[in-house]
Design a protein around this motif. Sequence first.
Motif, PDB file in Angstrom:
ATOM      1  N   LEU A 260       0.830  -1.202   0.000  1.00 48.23           N
ATOM      2  CA  LEU A 260       0.000   0.000   0.000  1.00 48.23           C
ATOM      3  C   LEU A 260       0.866   1.253   0.000  1.00 48.23           C
ATOM      4  CD1 LEU A 260      -2.820  -0.785   2.603  1.00 48.23           C
ATOM      5  CD2 LEU A 260      -2.938  -0.951   0.130  1.00 48.23           C
ATOM      6  N   ASP A 262      -1.108   4.364   0.210  1.00 47.16           N
ATOM      7  CA  ASP A 262      -1.986   5.339   0.859  1.00 47.16           C
ATOM      8  C   ASP A 262      -3.250   4.646   1.329  1.00 47.16           C
ATOM      9  OD1 ASP A 262      -2.868   7.797   1.804  1.00 47.16           O
ATOM     10  OD2 ASP A 262      -3.846   8.336  -0.074  1.00 47.16           O
ATOM     11  N   SER A 276     -10.523   3.781   1.535  1.00 55.87           N
ATOM     12  CA  SER A 276      -9.980   3.751   0.173  1.00 55.87           C
ATOM     13  C   SER A 276      -8.473   3.540   0.255  1.00 55.87           C
ATOM     14  CB  SER A 276     -10.286   5.062  -0.559  1.00 55.87           C
ATOM     15  OG  SER A 276     -11.676   5.226  -0.717  1.00 55.87           O
ATOM     16  N   THR A 278      -4.672   2.635  -1.911  1.00 56.59           N
ATOM     17  CA  THR A 278      -3.945   2.742  -3.175  1.00 56.59           C
ATOM     18  C   THR A 278      -2.705   1.875  -3.085  1.00 56.59           C
ATOM     19  OG1 THR A 278      -4.699   5.033  -3.446  1.00 56.59           O
ATOM     20  CG2 THR A 278      -2.827   4.327  -4.788  1.00 56.59           C
ATOM     21  N   SER A 284      -0.250  -2.964  -7.697  1.00 56.01           N
ATOM     22  CA  SER A 284      -1.276  -2.701  -8.711  1.00 56.01           C
ATOM     23  C   SER A 284      -1.249  -3.776  -9.791  1.00 56.01           C
ATOM     24  CB  SER A 284      -1.065  -1.331  -9.340  1.00 56.01           C
ATOM     25  OG  SER A 284      -1.176  -0.305  -8.375  1.00 56.01           O
ATOM     26  N   GLN A 321      -6.382   0.912  -7.228  1.00 59.76           N
ATOM     27  CA  GLN A 321      -7.153   1.450  -6.111  1.00 59.76           C
ATOM     28  C   GLN A 321      -8.309   0.507  -5.789  1.00 59.76           C
ATOM     29  OE1 GLN A 321      -8.278   5.399  -7.431  1.00 59.76           O
ATOM     30  NE2 GLN A 321      -6.410   6.294  -6.593  1.00 59.76           N
ATOM     31  N   GLN A 323     -11.464  -0.418  -2.407  1.00 63.94           N
ATOM     32  CA  GLN A 323     -12.139   0.012  -1.191  1.00 63.94           C
ATOM     33  C   GLN A 323     -12.311  -1.166  -0.250  1.00 63.94           C
ATOM     34  OE1 GLN A 323     -15.845   1.876  -2.339  1.00 63.94           O
ATOM     35  NE2 GLN A 323     -14.893   3.908  -2.516  1.00 63.94           N
TER      36      GLN A 323
END
Length: 530
Positions: A260, A262, A276, A278, A284, A321, A323
């Motif tokens: 991660l 953020d 949330s 990122t 990613s 990203q 949630q």
Amino acid sequence: MLDFPKWKVWAVCLTIAIAIAFAIPSLFPKAQVAKWPAWVPRAQINLGLDLAGGSHLLLEADAVDAAKQRVAAMEDTVSTELRRSQPRIDIGDVSTSGGRLSFMVRDPRQVDAAVERLRELTKPVALTGSRDWDVTVVDSTRIVMTPTESGSAKALKDAMTVARDVVRRRIDPQGTKEITVIGQGEKRILVQVPGVEDPEALKKLIGQTARLEFKLVELSADPSQVAQGHAPAGAQVLPMADGTGLIAVKRRVMVSGDQLTDAKQSFDQDGRPVVSITFNSAGSRRFGRVTQENVGKPFAIILDDKVLSAPNINEPILGGQAQISGNFTVESANALAVSLASGKLPVKLNVIEERTVGPDLGKDSIQKGAIASVVATLAVILFMLITYGRFGVYATAALIVNAFMILGIMAIFNATLTLPGIAGFVLTIGAAVDANVLINERIREEQRRGRKILDALETGYKEAQTAIFDANITNVIAAALMFYFGSGPIRGFAVVLMIGIVTSVFTAVNFTRMLVALWVKAKRPRVLNI
């Protein structure tokens, strides 16, 4: 000397007005400030543990949990490395019982290659002559990896170093509060947080490991077996965070919280609080690849071995990203976001001692510190007035403005005032007039040389600035070193000292010069009594 344009006058006055506006709330009780209009500055200086009381916690690392997590991490590393080997080495019947990792190599011809590869993963432990893991072969095809005593001790030491940093970031993300987070012994951390009104929330924030993992749900698991705590090979049974039951998930981690960059509290499309997150570039790519390969399948969002939710992958998640949902309130979602953003704890910490420090001693310290500050200020003012007359009045005005600016800047940065900070404040009051003394004495010297009033003033301010800046730069360097290498009260002293040095130079070089320039321009004096 008279070259002091209106824009500069307004700039100096505006800077001072802003600082005073932010200093004023710190002179009133918090309850009273809370009733002020929303547009009025409300930021206040925090009082340290020695002034306002607070929470004192002693945390101890759970060595059993640390060992368990170390074995689990090695399991994931072994699976990844052997799968990437050329040729690929397949393993099965993986076990982590007994505090060690064991597994079977499916092709007996690859046992030696597997042992050689695994020994490359182990590291030597300094000054011990041994490695952090022992790799042995049992029953010709089963490999057992056992953590060594020296390796476990080194891993725990490293974990405690990281844990101290994580705890500090969770309590004080901006780094402006004078909290104390220091190690005690091999597996304990002392935490002192001033002015904490909810110690239970603090303990929850510190104690949450925040180990976030994304794993696929094991669809082949028999619900009746899962209810009894049994899962197929390669899977594990975890409880739901809301207490609704158990769920089987694959052991392999899709993506972890280590990737991660953020985390913040937000709301979903239905207005429900979520977190949330990122991912970094590696996370990613991995998350996008896994979600592409498993569209239509559920995956579990796991926090500290509890499943927050298990939604279906409706479409590939390629943006890096996502949630996290799980029946959050705004407060709990924000607390989780802080924990995730600060990083996971490498080891579980248990509170073994808790004390609440009352503010009674602090009130006495504040009273004595206030008396010392007032006496020091009055003594300095009296000296300046007697010695320099009108210019002593200007120095006194600069001294008062300097005190307000220190308070205002500390309030803006939400800094903490400790008892050593009060000492730094008193010291700054005495040092604040140094620049005025240098300037005034230089003006006197220029007058004795026969210079006219304007030339004496201009030369006095100009020539004294070099000495002022040189003297204060050395003080700033000393204060910066104390702030960087110190902790707790030492940093509190350094903060006040650095702010005081900057504001004293500003008030002496700019504010008093402005006052003198305005006076000379208005009165055109023929004699300079200084």
